[in-house]
Design an enzyme around this catalytic site. Structure first.
Site, short mmCIF file in Angstrom:
data_model
loop_
_atom_site.label_atom_id
_atom_site.label_comp_id
_atom_site.label_asym_id
_atom_site.label_seq_id
_atom_site.Cartn_x
_atom_site.Cartn_y
_atom_site.Cartn_z
N ASP A 1 0.88 -1.18 0.00
CA ASP A 1 0.00 0.00 0.00
C ASP A 1 0.91 1.22 0.00
OD1 ASP A 1 -2.18 1.74 0.29
OD2 ASP A 1 -2.00 1.70 2.47
N GLU B 1 -1.53 -1.58 -4.57
CA GLU B 1 -2.79 -0.84 -4.67
C GLU B 1 -2.64 0.30 -5.68
OE1 GLU B 1 -4.68 -0.14 -0.91
OE2 GLU B 1 -5.90 1.49 -1.69
N ASP C 1 -2.23 0.74 7.60
CA ASP C 1 -1.42 0.63 6.39
C ASP C 1 -0.99 -0.81 6.13
OD1 ASP C 1 -0.96 3.57 5.56
OD2 ASP C 1 -0.55 3.54 7.71
#
Lengths: 176, 176
Positions: free
Chosen positions: A10, A70, A142
Site C-alpha cells: 500500500d 494498490e 497501512d
C-alpha cells in the site's frame, strides 16, 4: 500442495504498508507485515531510498514470488498527487527491480475482495484481514491495506467468491 | 584537473531524456545523451521496468558520479500528474539504487542556467545546449532538457554566472 508467497504493498511517501502472505492451495497464511516510514525532513531522493531499501529488505528476508500493489487515486491537492505518484513509482521499482511480477488492484477491488463491498471503512478492512489471516490482534491500517491487497491478489481479484469456497459465509461484509 | 561525471534526467513515462557530461575543472564536455521510451501498450509495472533498465544501462556504461533530475510540475490533468510522478519516482529509484547522490532542479533553474532566463522556449534550450557542449547537431528536446539539467548541476544551479567565467558573454539569453 503448491504454495505461492505474495507481497502486497500500500504505497505512500510518508508510510508504505507491506504485507506478506502464503497461499497454500485455497488457504491463506500470514507471514509478516509492517510499515516503512520516511521523514519529511529528508529530501525526496532520500525518502525514495528509504522506501526502496525497506521493500528490498522485505523481499530479501521473505522471498515473495508475486507482488500486488494498490492503485492510488488522484488527490484533491495536485502536489500530494505528485508525491504519492513518486512513492508508488519507487515501490513498483523495488518490486520489478527484484524481478517480481506485479499486479495492480484498485481500492474498490481490494475492499470487495476482503469485505465484500467497495465502500468498506478502514476499520472493516482491518477487522476482516485479522479474521481471514487469524491474526491475534488488529494490524495497523497501512499494514492491513497491504495485506488486503495481497489477499485480493490471492483470490485473483475475484471478490469474496474465493473466501466462500473456504467455508466462510459473508453477510453485510462480515464473516458469519 | 578533477573531473566529475554528471548524469542529468528529464523524467517522463512515455519518454525519459538522459544526458551525461563531464565537468573538467570549469569546462564541460559532452559524453552521451538519448531517450528511453516506453509503450503505452505495456502495463505500468512493465513501463517502469523499461525505465529502470534503461537508466541502469546508462549508469553501467558511463559510470556517472552525480545525478541531477528535473523537478516536474503538476499537470492540468490529475491522472497525467500521477503517471508523471510514478515515472519520476522510478527514475530517482534507478539513481539512488545505484548509490548516486541526486540533486533536483526546477525547470526555471535549468533554463536560467543554460539560457539565462526562466521563460526560454524548448528550441532555445536545445540551441544553447548544442553551443555550450559544442555538439555537431541539435539534440532532441528530451535529451537537451536532460543535458541542460546536468549543466545546471555542474554550475551548482547558479545560472549563467559559471558560463560567464568560461569566457562566453550572454546577451538576451544568447551567447555572443
Amino acid at each position: 500442495m503448491s504454495t505461492v508467497r505474495i507481497l502486497g504493498i500500500d504505497p505512500g511517501l510518508r508510510i508504505t504498508g507491506f504485507g506478506v502472505i502464503d497461499k497454500v492451495g485455497q488457504k491463506l497464511a500470514y507471514v509478516t507485515s509492517g510499515c516503512i516510514k520516511s521523514s519529511d525532513k529528508d529530501s525526496l531522493p532520500e525518502r525514495i531510498k528509504t522506501l526502496l531499501d525497506g521493500i528490498g529488505e522485505v523481499i530479501a528476508l521473505h522471498n515473495p514470488q508475486e507482488a500486488a500493489v494498490e492503485i492510488v487515486f488522484v488527490n484533491v491537492n495536485p502536489q500530494s498527487t505528485l508525491l504519492l505518484g513518486q512513492a508508488r513509482g519507487a515501490a513498483i521499482s523495488a518490486l520489478v527491480g527484484a524481478n517480481l511480477p506485479v499486479s495492480e488492484y484498485t481500492a474498490l477491488q481490494i475492499k470487495q475482495a476482503v469485505v465484500g463491498h467497495g465502500k468498506a471503512a478502514k476499520e472493516q478492512v482491518q477487522q476482516m484481514v485479522m479474521r481471514l489471516l487469524q491474526l491475534p490482534g488488529t494490524p495497523s491500517a497501512d499494514a492491513a491495506d497491504a495485506l488486503a491487497c495481497a489477499i485480493c491478489h490471492a483470490h485473483g481479484g475475484q471478490g469474496l467468491g474465493a473466501i466462500a469456497t473456504r467455508g466462510y459465509r459473508v453477510r453485510n461484509g462480515r464473516l458469519v
